[in-house]
Design a protein around this motif. Structure first.
Motif, mmCIF file in Angstrom:
data_model
loop_
_atom_site.group_PDB
_atom_site.id
_atom_site.type_symbol
_atom_site.label_atom_id
_atom_site.label_comp_id
_atom_site.label_asym_id
_atom_site.label_seq_id
_atom_site.Cartn_x
_atom_site.Cartn_y
_atom_site.Cartn_z
ATOM 1 N N VAL A 29 0.838 -1.198 0.000
ATOM 2 C CA VAL A 29 0.000 0.000 0.000
ATOM 3 C C VAL A 29 0.872 1.247 0.000
ATOM 4 O O VAL A 29 0.613 2.214 -0.739
ATOM 5 N N ILE A 30 1.922 1.250 0.799
ATOM 6 C CA ILE A 30 2.819 2.414 0.849
ATOM 7 C C ILE A 30 3.506 2.630 -0.499
ATOM 8 O O ILE A 30 3.573 3.753 -1.014
ATOM 9 N N THR A 85 6.589 7.363 -6.691
ATOM 10 C CA THR A 85 6.670 8.065 -7.984
ATOM 11 C C THR A 85 7.796 7.543 -8.856
ATOM 12 O O THR A 85 8.018 8.068 -9.952
ATOM 13 N N GLY A 86 8.516 6.502 -8.380
ATOM 14 C CA GLY A 86 9.624 5.955 -9.151
ATOM 15 C C GLY A 86 9.156 5.120 -10.322
ATOM 16 O O GLY A 86 7.972 4.783 -10.457
ATOM 17 N N ARG A 87 10.117 4.755 -11.166
ATOM 18 C CA ARG A 87 9.793 3.965 -12.346
ATOM 19 C C ARG A 87 9.540 2.511 -11.981
ATOM 20 O O ARG A 87 8.698 1.850 -12.597
ATOM 21 N N LEU A 88 10.305 1.992 -11.008
ATOM 22 C CA LEU A 88 10.140 0.627 -10.541
ATOM 23 C C LEU A 88 9.605 0.623 -9.119
ATOM 24 O O LEU A 88 9.849 1.553 -8.348
ATOM 25 N N LEU A 89 8.920 -0.440 -8.764
ATOM 26 C CA LEU A 89 8.276 -0.509 -7.455
ATOM 27 C C LEU A 89 9.299 -0.512 -6.328
ATOM 28 O O LEU A 89 9.081 0.098 -5.278
ATOM 29 N N ILE A 90 10.420 -1.191 -6.529
ATOM 30 C CA ILE A 90 11.396 -1.328 -5.450
ATOM 31 C C ILE A 90 12.285 -0.104 -5.321
ATOM 32 O O ILE A 90 13.095 -0.023 -4.395
ATOM 33 N N SER A 91 12.176 0.847 -6.227
ATOM 34 C CA SER A 91 13.003 2.061 -6.189
ATOM 35 C C SER A 91 12.131 3.232 -5.760
ATOM 36 O O SER A 91 11.373 3.782 -6.539
ATOM 37 N N TRP A 92 12.253 3.619 -4.480
ATOM 38 C CA TRP A 92 11.439 4.699 -3.933
ATOM 39 C C TRP A 92 12.041 6.049 -4.300
ATOM 40 O O TRP A 92 13.160 6.358 -3.908
ATOM 41 N N ASP A 93 11.283 6.845 -5.058
ATOM 42 C CA ASP A 93 11.751 8.164 -5.468
ATOM 43 C C ASP A 93 11.020 9.296 -4.765
ATOM 44 O O ASP A 93 11.511 10.416 -4.707
ATOM 45 N N GLY A 94 9.836 9.022 -4.261
ATOM 46 C CA GLY A 94 9.066 10.060 -3.600
ATOM 47 C C GLY A 94 7.613 9.680 -3.490
ATOM 48 O O GLY A 94 7.164 8.662 -4.045
ATOM 49 N N PHE A 95 6.863 10.507 -2.762
ATOM 50 C CA PHE A 95 5.449 10.242 -2.542
ATOM 51 C C PHE A 95 4.610 11.008 -3.564
ATOM 52 O O PHE A 95 4.859 12.192 -3.816
ATOM 53 N N PRO A 147 5.010 0.660 -10.086
ATOM 54 C CA PRO A 147 4.126 1.173 -9.039
ATOM 55 C C PRO A 147 2.639 1.086 -9.382
ATOM 56 O O PRO A 147 1.817 0.963 -8.482
ATOM 57 N N GLU A 148 2.286 1.140 -10.660
ATOM 58 C CA GLU A 148 0.858 1.083 -10.997
ATOM 59 C C GLU A 148 0.244 -0.270 -10.640
ATOM 60 O O GLU A 148 -0.957 -0.369 -10.384
ATOM 61 N N ILE A 149 1.074 -1.321 -10.628
ATOM 62 C CA ILE A 149 0.575 -2.628 -10.208
ATOM 63 C C ILE A 149 0.201 -2.591 -8.730
ATOM 64 O O ILE A 149 -0.835 -3.112 -8.313
ATOM 65 N N ALA A 150 1.050 -1.953 -7.930
ATOM 66 C CA ALA A 150 0.731 -1.795 -6.510
ATOM 67 C C ALA A 150 -0.490 -0.906 -6.324
ATOM 68 O O ALA A 150 -1.298 -1.122 -5.407
ATOM 69 N N ALA A 151 -0.646 0.088 -7.191
ATOM 70 C CA ALA A 151 -1.798 0.993 -7.079
ATOM 71 C C ALA A 151 -3.103 0.245 -7.319
ATOM 72 O O ALA A 151 -4.075 0.406 -6.552
ATOM 73 N N VAL A 152 -3.154 -0.573 -8.366
ATOM 74 C CA VAL A 152 -4.374 -1.342 -8.636
ATOM 75 C C VAL A 152 -4.607 -2.360 -7.519
ATOM 76 O O VAL A 152 -5.756 -2.593 -7.107
#
Length: 304
Positions: free
Chosen positions: A54-55, A60-70, A263-268
């Motif tokens: 959920v977090i 906003t990163g390109r990949l899910l495991i790479s956190w770039d920002g909220f 990240p869009e996969i996590a969003a859905v």
């Protein structure tokens, strides 16, 4: 108004008052504290992966495991990718149709087991239990040639349609769940109203529609919503019986993992989690308004 020493001692001798005072004064033992801590750790173990996904759905990163920002970029991306929209649409449609099939079959089965018990009931419950515990891979391997046989060998073109295949596959386990829930609801209720309806010369169909079905309706609605949530994540069966152009969301995620989680996969996934929680909340609300206690609600939802 103060109490004398004798009155205080007398109150302590009362079962309820004395127990309350002793509970208020007795310190918590180390075992109680340890069990509370252990319970918290178990909850964290169960829900930590869900909290993480959920977090990261707000990454906003390109990949899910790479956190770039909220941010909400991942949710906005859903509106820009037709493949994601189609996968979600297919999952919602098939889950809804599967819930209708499971509710229709499971309601009739549950009412029959509750109102016409006998030796056959235990055999039927055994078959439902067998359906519930059968590994999904077994169901998937069995469904694929069966669908091909019905669609191609017998010429029933509807079984070549991806939505039909996915709906039937998703309804198998859900039908057993609805049967358990409806049976659990009616077993605890007296059949006097239905017997009285028969004594007043009401036809069986009228008794069913005006008395039996309304009595079972909270469980029917609960079973429908649970069947809908179960139909959203039927990954194994869906990956076997799907056809081109009707890829459901779980299969889409499974194929997307190979090229990297976005990240869009996590969003859905977060949106579907919210839908599931809303459905479960509605189930609890329906059962509560029907007069069930918290224990009854848990028992009904578990089919106990």
């Amino acid at each position: 108004m103060t109490m004398t020493k004798t009155e205080a001692i007398a109150r302590l001798d009362e079962p309820e008052t004395g127990a309350k005072v002793r509970r208020a004064r007795s310190p918590r033992s180390w075992s109680d504290i340890a069990l509370n801590i252990w319970g918290i750790l178990v909850l964290l173990f169960l829900f930590a992966p869900i909290i993480v996904i959920v977090i990261y759905s707000f990454n906003t990163g390109r990949l899910l495991i790479s956190w770039d920002g909220f941010g909400f970029d991942a949710f906005l991306t859903i509106l820009e990718k037709p493949a994601i929209q189609n996968a979600v649409r297919v999952s919602l449609i098939t889950a809804f149709i599967a819930a209708i099939i499971a509710t229709a079959l499971g309601t009739l089965a549950g009412i029959a087991m509750a109102r016409h018990p006998g030796k056959w009931t235990w055999w039927f419950l055994g078959l439902l239990l067998f359906t519930s515990v059968t590994p999904e891979i077994v169901d998937a391997v069995a469904l694929l040639p069966w669908m091909v046989f019905l669609g191609q060998d017998l010429g029933l073109s509807m079984f070549d349609d991806g939505i039909v295949r996915l709906s039937i596959g998703s309804s198998l386990f859900a039908t057993a769940v609805v049967s358990y829930i409806v049976r659990a609801r009616l077993v605890g209720q007296d059949a006097n109203l239905e017997e009285a309806s028969g004594d007043l010369y009401a036809k069986p169909l009228a008794t069913f529609m005006k008395i039996t079905l309304p009595l079972a309706m909270p469980a029917v609605l609960a079973g429908f919503l649970l069947a809908f949530t179960l139909g959203l994540d039927n990954t194994i069966i869906a990956s076997f019986v799907q056809v081109s152009g009707t890829t459901p969301w779980p299969v889409y995620v499974l194929s997307a993992v190979r090229s990297g989680m976005r990240p869009e996969i996590a969003a859905v996934s977060t949106i579907m989690l919210v839908l599931t929680l809303i459905a479960l909340a509605v189930v609890a609300l329906v059962l509560k308004r029907a007069g069930d206690s918290a224990t009854d609600i848990a028992r009904t939802m578990a089919g106990g």
